[in-house]
Design an enzyme around this catalytic site. Sequence first.
Site, PDB file in Angstrom:
ATOM      1  N   CYS A   1     -19.972 -42.456 -10.207  1.00 11.22           N
ATOM      2  CA  CYS A   1     -20.759 -43.687 -10.153  1.00 11.22           C
ATOM      3  C   CYS A   1     -21.679 -43.602  -8.945  1.00 11.22           C
ATOM      4  CB  CYS A   1     -19.825 -44.891 -10.027  1.00 11.22           C
ATOM      5  SG  CYS A   1     -20.673 -46.401  -9.505  1.00 11.22           S
TER       6      CYS A   1
ATOM      7  N   LYS B   1      19.411 -23.826 -16.577  1.00 17.10           N
ATOM      8  CA  LYS B   1      18.990 -23.352 -17.897  1.00 17.10           C
ATOM      9  C   LYS B   1      17.493 -23.055 -17.850  1.00 17.10           C
ATOM     10  CE  LYS B   1      19.243 -24.442 -22.834  1.00 17.10           C
ATOM     11  NZ  LYS B   1      17.816 -24.142 -23.104  1.00 17.10           N
TER      12      LYS B   1
ATOM     13  N   SER C   1      23.822 -19.728 -30.023  1.00 21.67           N
ATOM     14  CA  SER C   1      23.182 -20.807 -29.269  1.00 21.67           C
ATOM     15  C   SER C   1      24.263 -21.677 -28.644  1.00 21.67           C
ATOM     16  CB  SER C   1      22.288 -21.632 -30.180  1.00 21.67           C
ATOM     17  OG  SER C   1      23.044 -22.142 -31.264  1.00 21.67           O
TER      18      SER C   1
ATOM     19  N   ALA D   1       0.829  -1.210   0.000  1.00 27.83           N
ATOM     20  CA  ALA D   1       0.000   0.000   0.000  1.00 27.83           C
ATOM     21  C   ALA D   1       0.861   1.256   0.000  1.00 27.83           C
ATOM     22  CB  ALA D   1      -0.932  -0.002   1.207  1.00 27.83           C
ATOM     23  N   GLU D   2       1.994   1.220   0.733  1.00 24.38           N
ATOM     24  CA  GLU D   2       2.888   2.380   0.780  1.00 24.38           C
ATOM     25  C   GLU D   2       3.581   2.564  -0.567  1.00 24.38           C
ATOM     26  OE1 GLU D   2       5.190   5.643   2.173  1.00 24.38           O
ATOM     27  OE2 GLU D   2       3.240   4.774   2.670  1.00 24.38           O
TER      28      GLU D   2
ATOM     29  N   ASP E   1       2.344   1.697  -3.476  1.00 24.55           N
ATOM     30  CA  ASP E   1       1.308   2.224  -4.372  1.00 24.55           C
ATOM     31  C   ASP E   1       1.103   3.716  -4.159  1.00 24.55           C
ATOM     32  OD1 ASP E   1       0.967  -0.294  -5.399  1.00 24.55           O
ATOM     33  OD2 ASP E   1      -0.799  -0.758  -4.177  1.00 24.55           O
TER      34      ASP E   1
END
Length: 678
Positions: free
Chosen positions: A430, A119, A85, A37-38, A40
Site C-alpha cells: 500500500c 516416529k 505395520s 577438503a581433506e 575430498d
Amino acid sequence: MTNVPETIRKRVDSLRATLEDHNYYYYVQDDPRIPDAEYDRLFRELQKLEAEHPELATEDSPTRRVGSSAETSFEEVIHRLPMLSLDNAFSEDELRDFDRRVRDRLGADGAIEYVCEPKLDGLAVSLHYENGTLTRAATRGDGYTGEDITANIRTIPSVPLKLRGSGYPDLVEVRGEVYMPRAGFEKLNERLAEQGEKTFVNPRNAAAGSLRQKKSTVTARRPLELCAYSMAVTDESVLPETHWDSLQLVRDWGFRINPEMRKAEGVEACLDAYNELMAKRDSLPYEIDGIVFKVNRLDLQQELGFVSRAPRWAIAHKFPAQEELTIIEDVEFQVGRTGAVTPVARLKPVFVGGVTVSNATLHNMDEIRRLDVHIGDTVFIRRAGDVIPQVVKVVPEKRPAEAPMVEMPEHCPVCGSDIVQIEGEAVARCSGGLYCPAQRKEAIRHYASRKAMDIEGLGDRLIEVLVDEGMVSTVADLYRLTKFQIASLERMGDKSAANLIAAIDRSREPVLWRFLYALGIREVGEATAKGLAAHFGTLEAISAADEETLQTVPDVGPIVAGHIRSFFDQPHNQETLAALKEAGVTWQEEQVLSADEQPLNGQTWVLTGTLSGMTRDQAKEKLEQLGAKVAGSVSKKTACVVAGEAAGSKLAKAEQLGVPVLDEEGLANLLREHGIEV
C-alpha cells in the site's frame, strides 16, 4: 586378473577404511574428524586408484555412494520376516488400553518397561548384510513384498556399506527409516524451484521420491539420512535380552539410532515421554508424527506375538496431524504495519496441528500463481507448532467448474491508496504510508525515532495507547496533543506530559533531510534523504521531480525513484503533509551546492573520541553538508581524522598511516570558515 602391486592394494584398503570411518563420525556421530577438503582429497585418490585398477573395485567401497547413471528396475523382494505395520493410539485412553492389554496377556501385576522412540516421518526400509557387507535393501511395500532399492540406499552417507567392529552374525537384517532433514528439504526445494522443476510438499514425500529415483546418481544428490529402529538375525542366540540393548548393538555396528530414544517404566512414564517429545517436536531437525512404544524385553515380545498385520507388543501414539485437506472459501487481502499486502485464504474450518484452523497465509501473488490457487479449491493445509498455517498444495482434480482465479486488488482494502509492486519484488505494498490506518503505528514510531524527528519520550508503548485511544491518527495529530490529554493517560503525570509536549514542539523545525527520512518512504534511508535534500534543496522540488530527474541523485536508482514518486503521488500523503504544515511544522531549506562548491566533496573523514561541543552525529551531519563522506574506519584513503577526548585505536592508526588529524577546535574553525554554524 592383472598383478596389482601389494602397496596399491594396501593403500586402497586403507583409504576405504579411513573414508568409512570418517563417514561414520560425520553422518552418524555428528562428530567430523577431518576438514571436508581433506575428505575430498582422500575420496578422489580412491576413485583414481579404482579407475586405474578396476579389479580392486568392490560393492562396499565408499565410491559407490556417488550412484550410477544406469536405470534401476526396482525388482520385487519378498521379506523373509514380514515388515508389519503398527496399531495407532490417538488418545491417552487408547494408550492406557494398549498397556492394559499387554499386562493382561502377560499376567503382569507391575509396570511394564517400554522403549520410547520418535516416529520419524519417512520411509521404512530393510537392509541385509552378509558377513558384514550390505547385499540388499528393500522398501516395506505391503509388508510382505517390497522393491529392491540397493543401488539407491548405497548413496546414503549414514548407511554403513560394511558393518563396523566384529562379532556380528553372518546374516543380519537391520530395519530403519529413511528421512530427509528439514534443512536439507528446504535447500532441495529451493534448488528445484530455481531449475523450474516441481517441488515437494513435505520432507516425507521428498524422501520417498528421492529413494525411488531410477538413476541412483539423482538419489546421491538428495540429502537423505537413515535411522535404525530394529534388527533381526537367523541365530537368535546372539540377540541381547532387550530391544534397547539390541539397538545399542546396531549403533556399535555403525548405524545411527535416535538420540531422543528413552526407556519408560509404565504407561504414565510413557505419557510423560509423549508430552515432552510433542513439546519439542518443532525444534527437532527432522519431522516426526508420533512416538512408538515397544515392550523392551525381547522374550516378552515373543510371548505377546502378533495379531493380523501388527505386533501386540508395540503401538504408535500419533501426534495431532500437521496437514489436512480443506476448501478455500474466499481470499482476502491484509495490510501489514509496513504496508505489505498479503493474501489470506479463508478456509472451511479444519482441525490440524492441535487447533481448528479457518485462515491460512498465501504469502504473495507469486506463491498463488505457483500453487495455481482458485477460490473453491480443495487444498492441503499445514500447521506446525506456532507457524502460521499455510496452503502447501492444491488438488486440481477436485476444482469446481468455473472456480475464479485470485486477483490482486488495485487499491488498498484499508485506505484506498494505490497498491504498487516494484518489478523484481514479490511483495505488493500500500502506498498510503502516512495515512493508512494499518500502517499508522509503524509510521508514527518511525517519524518520532531518534534519527528522524527525535521526539524524546514518545516510545512504542505510548504510541500504542495514543492510537488505540483515538487521540492520534496521523503524524500531524501529534502536534495537536495537549499536556492535559497526555497527563490523563495511565502512568503519565504532569511532568512527563510537559516533557513530551516540549519534545514534540522542538521537532517543529527539522532540517530537510531529517523530515524527508521521517516520512518513511520505502528504501529512503538517512544517506538517500541527505542526498535528495542536498540535490533539490526543498521538499516541493523533490515532490515535483519525475523518476528520471530523481535518478540524477547519487544512489537513487529506478526502484527507489519509483517508491518516492509513488509516495508523493498519493493524495492521502499530500493531505498529511498539508496537515503538518498547518500544525506549524516547517523544514529548513538546504542550500543546493554543486560538487565544485562543496569543499570536502569526494573526501572520506573519520570521527573518533568524545566531542564536548557537539555530538558525533551532529559533527557527521555538518561534515556531510560540506560534501564529506564520514566512515567508521581509517585507511590510506582517509582524508582526515577528527580526534576528540579519549581517542583510541583510530587515532593511532591515523598517525601510523600519516593521515592528517584535527582536534575539536580545528573542526570548529573549519566549519565556521565555510559558514556552518557551530
